[in-house]
Every structure is written in C-alpha cells, then in structure tokens.
Design a protein around this motif. Structure first.
Motif, PDB file in Angstrom:
ATOM      1  N   ILE A   1       4.164   0.990  10.088  1.00 32.72           N
ATOM      2  CA  ILE A   1       4.070   0.861   8.474  1.00 32.72           C
ATOM      3  C   ILE A   1       2.848   1.716   8.141  1.00 32.72           C
ATOM      4  O   ILE A   1       2.983   2.823   7.289  1.00 32.72           O
ATOM      5  CB  ILE A   1       3.796  -0.588   7.958  1.00 32.72           C
ATOM      6  N   ALA A   2       1.611   1.832   8.560  1.00 33.60           N
ATOM      7  CA  ALA A   2       0.389   2.499   8.220  1.00 33.60           C
ATOM      8  C   ALA A   2       0.761   4.000   8.294  1.00 33.60           C
ATOM      9  O   ALA A   2      -0.075   4.793   7.650  1.00 33.60           O
ATOM     10  CB  ALA A   2      -0.906   2.077   9.282  1.00 33.60           C
ATOM     11  N   ARG A   3       1.716   4.510   9.122  1.00 32.15           N
ATOM     12  CA  ARG A   3       1.698   5.821   9.274  1.00 32.15           C
ATOM     13  C   ARG A   3       2.368   6.604   8.033  1.00 32.15           C
ATOM     14  O   ARG A   3       2.287   7.665   7.981  1.00 32.15           O
ATOM     15  CB  ARG A   3       2.824   6.197  10.382  1.00 32.15           C
ATOM     16  N   ARG A   4       2.817   5.760   7.023  1.00 32.43           N
ATOM     17  CA  ARG A   4       3.433   6.232   5.905  1.00 32.43           C
ATOM     18  C   ARG A   4       2.408   6.303   4.708  1.00 32.43           C
ATOM     19  O   ARG A   4       2.597   6.717   3.694  1.00 32.43           O
ATOM     20  CB  ARG A   4       4.623   5.310   5.282  1.00 32.43           C
TER      21      ARG A   4
ATOM     22  N   VAL B   1       0.845  -1.250   0.009  1.00 33.83           N
ATOM     23  CA  VAL B   1      -0.012   0.093  -0.077  1.00 33.83           C
ATOM     24  C   VAL B   1       0.932   1.169   0.038  1.00 33.83           C
ATOM     25  O   VAL B   1       0.756   2.146  -0.716  1.00 33.83           O
ATOM     26  CB  VAL B   1      -0.903  -0.062   1.402  1.00 33.83           C
ATOM     27  N   VAL B   2       1.981   1.301   0.823  1.00 33.79           N
ATOM     28  CA  VAL B   2       2.851   2.458   0.966  1.00 33.79           C
ATOM     29  C   VAL B   2       3.729   2.647  -0.568  1.00 33.79           C
ATOM     30  O   VAL B   2       3.694   3.733  -1.168  1.00 33.79           O
ATOM     31  CB  VAL B   2       3.760   2.283   2.168  1.00 33.79           C
ATOM     32  N   GLU B   3       4.053   1.642  -0.821  1.00 33.69           N
ATOM     33  CA  GLU B   3       4.813   1.562  -2.120  1.00 33.69           C
ATOM     34  C   GLU B   3       3.933   1.888  -3.292  1.00 33.69           C
ATOM     35  O   GLU B   3       4.417   2.922  -4.189  1.00 33.69           O
ATOM     36  CB  GLU B   3       5.523   0.261  -2.533  1.00 33.69           C
ATOM     37  N   SER B   4       2.758   1.519  -3.112  1.00 38.35           N
ATOM     38  CA  SER B   4       1.995   2.100  -4.476  1.00 38.35           C
ATOM     39  C   SER B   4       1.402   3.593  -4.384  1.00 38.35           C
ATOM     40  O   SER B   4       0.967   4.062  -5.471  1.00 38.35           O
ATOM     41  CB  SER B   4       0.718   0.982  -4.679  1.00 38.35           C
TER      42      SER B   4
ATOM     43  N   ALA C   1       4.623  -6.719  -7.122  1.00 41.45           N
ATOM     44  CA  ALA C   1       3.534  -7.132  -7.616  1.00 41.45           C
ATOM     45  C   ALA C   1       2.102  -6.976  -7.054  1.00 41.45           C
ATOM     46  O   ALA C   1       1.246  -6.654  -7.660  1.00 41.45           O
ATOM     47  CB  ALA C   1       3.420  -8.758  -7.862  1.00 41.45           C
ATOM     48  N   LEU C   2       2.345  -7.150  -5.611  1.00 43.04           N
ATOM     49  CA  LEU C   2       0.885  -6.758  -4.959  1.00 43.04           C
ATOM     50  C   LEU C   2       0.607  -5.318  -4.901  1.00 43.04           C
ATOM     51  O   LEU C   2      -0.578  -4.802  -5.297  1.00 43.04           O
ATOM     52  CB  LEU C   2       0.999  -7.068  -3.350  1.00 43.04           C
ATOM     53  N   ALA C   3       1.713  -4.257  -4.968  1.00 43.21           N
ATOM     54  CA  ALA C   3       1.409  -2.714  -5.108  1.00 43.21           C
ATOM     55  C   ALA C   3       0.918  -2.629  -6.542  1.00 43.21           C
ATOM     56  O   ALA C   3      -0.042  -1.714  -6.613  1.00 43.21           O
ATOM     57  CB  ALA C   3       2.874  -2.065  -5.045  1.00 43.21           C
ATOM     58  N   ALA C   4       1.380  -3.264  -7.517  1.00 43.63           N
ATOM     59  CA  ALA C   4       0.956  -3.004  -9.034  1.00 43.63           C
ATOM     60  C   ALA C   4      -0.418  -3.336  -9.060  1.00 43.63           C
ATOM     61  O   ALA C   4      -1.576  -2.762  -9.641  1.00 43.63           O
ATOM     62  CB  ALA C   4       1.685  -3.711 -10.029  1.00 43.63           C
ATOM     63  N   THR C   5      -0.757  -4.650  -8.390  1.00 41.62           N
ATOM     64  CA  THR C   5      -2.411  -5.103  -8.690  1.00 41.62           C
ATOM     65  C   THR C   5      -3.040  -4.132  -7.642  1.00 41.62           C
ATOM     66  O   THR C   5      -4.187  -3.854  -8.230  1.00 41.62           O
ATOM     67  CB  THR C   5      -2.420  -6.552  -7.803  1.00 41.62           C
TER      68      THR C   5
END
Length: 393
Positions: A268-271, A244-247, A345-349
């Motif tokens: 992680i969610a803070r980002r 989620v953060v990367e995407s 791959a998850l970020a792209a999806t």
C-alpha cells in the motif's frame, strides 16, 4: 513488601504489558520493595540473567520463539513452590496475566493463603475475535480450561464468552485494577468485579526527562506523523495506510513496529511518497520518535484496554489523531477525533491535522494527563491498593 508478579509472557519479551511490568518493578524496588516476576522461560535469547525473574518450565508457542507458555498444573505448582521457598516470604501476589499466568498465580495464592491484586490487561472477547473467525469456540475452550485449572478456587462461574472468562479469574481477587476508566467501567458492567480501581500504565520519569531534554524544535518542514504498534488486524495499520493514500496528505509518515502485515503494508505504501518503515525500535528510541513527531496516529477501535501510545504522546507534548472514542474521552483534549471507523473519515482527519499543524493551530495535550501518567505517581497509587488489601487481611 515482597510482591510476586505473574505474567503470561516473560518480562523481556515484546509487548505493552511486559513493558509496563518492567517499569512497575523498577519503581517498586526504588520505593524499597522486593519484586519477583514469575513467567514462562523464554526460548529466544534475552541477554543477561536477572535474579528478580523466576522462569517457569515452558514450551515455545511462536515460530520466532519470542513467546512461550507454562502449563498450569501440579508439576508447575511444585516447581514454583520450591523456587520461591528460597526467597523472602511473599506478602502479596499481583497477577498481571489473562491465561496460564493467571491460573498459575491464583493457584499459588490459594495454596498459601496470600492476598491477590489482579490487573486486567486484555479485553479477551475483542482480542480473540480479531485473530480468529472461530473465536466463540476458542472462548468456550478457554472457559473449560479455566474451570479445570482453577477447580476448587472460589465459586463455579458458568458461561462461555470472554466476560465469563474474566469473571472466573477475577472473582477470587482481593482487588482488581484496570489501566483505563473505560475498561474499568466495562468490567463492572459485565460483573467481572464489583469495584475496579483505575491505575494507568505509566512512563518512566527519568526517561521522560531525558527525551524531553533532547527534543528539538519542529522547524520549517512538512508535518510528521508517526504510527506505532503491532502489525496485526486489530491495530488497523492497513486502513491507516489506505487513508494516507486516499488523502494524499502532505506529510511524512513513519511506521514503527513489526508483524505479519508488513508485506501488505509495504505494498500500500508504494502509492504515497512519504511513508517510511522504521521497524522495531528500543523503547527509548520509540519515545524519542514520538517526541519528534507532530502527531501520533492511533487507529485501533474497541480493542485497547488503555492504548498506551496516545498517553505517551500526551506526556511528551505531542497531540494524537484518535480513532477510538473511549481513548479520546480519557485523553480529555490534545487530539483530533476521527468521526467513525471508515477510511474516508480517517483520511479527512489526517488532512485536517496536517492543515492545523501547518497553520500553527494544533491542539495541546492536557497537562494533568501528562503529570498523572508518570510512573512515580502510578506506583504510589498501586502501593495504596497493596496496603489497603493487606490491611483488610
């Protein structure tokens, strides 16, 4: 029929198998049968008592006292026989356990010459590898325990891996069921049982109707994704949040559940400004959140024996972002498949799903899957197996 369920954990404790067993019991009783659920006594409060539960003496095994275990041995055997003597004669044993509950259930059936249906809920090898680096040693100990607890029941089964363990507890069953086609195939390929029946875990017909009736239109808002489950490594919550953060996907993210990784997840969610933690929710409320979402996100790979969440989502008309290729194949559509297990791959999806939702081109779940997931149809299929086993003597 009087059917006796055996579980590793009390039906009022948290867990997918417990939810499924409660639902099975209700629909079997609705069909005119009697169900007694045998499991370790809970040490956390569970509210009012239930005459359908037979609680065995137990010890708590988690700090929150949610989970407990009963020792399979002669003392437990005597307690169980005395308790069941005051109930109607047992026609069939349905073991839905993988550890002490399985040993206790098969011991009871063997003592009284009662046929057994065994439902496999747990892929033991993957589960142990996910929670301990010493999984091979733990599995060796479990197989030793299994041989001692089930001595004299069936033929000796050698081996020290997870498949040997499942083979050992299933070999005396009259029928074995699995909650998905992919798990059934693996059980057959590893000689756990010759012909495994596939009976999906289902969703309450009445609750489904209620949730669908209250479902609201999406309206003009950004996509809403929901992730739900236990916050533990095998569920892969942290890689999801990293994706989620990367995407930096333009979507609202709701995380439902609890567990040991909550603090790491919150960090992680803070980002990302769109992530919200809802905590643990009652089952009906969880289904309502799935129905209100634009997509459910499934992230575990190779661990699930069924993966309830994508099927619940399909039944509610919500598509799923699916990481596990076995689950994707069983859903037969209504999904975005993640190409591999990487965060990238998850970020792209996630980005693709958000784009499709905004454009009004999201995939639609298969209506046949939705119909087949209703508990009424699952109970009818299980009753056919019960009757087949009883006819065979």
């Amino acid at each position: 029929m009087h059917i006796v369920f055996f579980g590793d954990q009390h039906l009022e404790s948290l867990g997918g198998a417990q939810v499924s067993m409660r639902l099975q019991r209700r629909f079997l009783e609705r069909a005119g049968h009697t169900v007694t659920a045998v499991a370790p006594r809970m040490h956390a409060s569970r509210g009012s008592s239930d005459a359908g539960y037979l609680d065995l003496p137990s010890i708590p095994i988690t700090l929150d006292r949610e989970y407990s275990m009963s020792w399979p041995g002669r003392r437990t055997d005597r307690y169980l026989d005395r308790a069941l003597a005051s109930r109607p004669p047992v026609d069939l044993v349905h073991v839905q356990a993988d550890f002490w509950g399985a040993f206790i259930g098969h011991r009871f059936a063997h003592r009284h010459g009662i046929p057994v249906v065994h439902t496999m809920h747990n892929r033991v090898d993957v589960g142990m590898a996910a929670v301990t680096p010493l999984h091979r040693q733990v599995l060796a100990v479990l197989n030793l325990w299994r041989r001692r607890a089930m001595r004299g029941i069936g033929r000796p089964v050698s081996g020290s891996d997870g498949w040997a363990f499942l083979r050992g507890i299933a070999q005396v069953a009259n029928a074995v069921t699995a909650p998905s086609g992919h798990f059934a195939r693996r059980l057959e390929q590893h000689d756990v049982f010759g012909d495994v029946d596939v009976i999906w875990n289902g969703i309450d017909d009445d609750l489904l109707a209620s949730v669908l009736a209250a479902r609201e239109e999406r309206g003009d808002r950004r996509p809403r994704f929901v992730w739900l489950g236990r916050m533990s490594p095998e569920k892969r919550l942290l890689p999801f949040l990293e994706a989620v953060v990367e995407s930096q996907v333009d979507a609202d993210i709701e995380v439902i559940g609890g567990g040991g990784q909550l603090r790491a997840a919150e960090k992680i969610a803070r980002r990302h400004d769109g992530i919200r933690f809802a905590g643990r929710l009652p089952y009906a409320e969880t289904l309502a959140r799935i129905a209100a979402a634009d997509a459910v996100v499934q992230t575990s790979i190779g661990f699930e024996t069924q993966g309830m969440t994508p099927f619940e989502a399909a039944t509610l008309g919500t598509p799923t972002i699916v990481s596990d290729p076995d689950i994707a194949a069983e859903l037969r559509g209504g999904l975005w498949a993640v190409s591999d297990g990487s965060v990238a791959a998850l970020a792209a999806t996630l980005k693709q799903a958000a784009s499709d939702l905004s454009a009004g081109s999201a995939p639609t779940p298969d209506p046949e899957v939705a119909a087949a997931f209703r508990q009424s149809s699952r109970t009818a299929a299980m009753i056919e197996i019960y009757e087949r086993v009883l006819r065979a003597g």
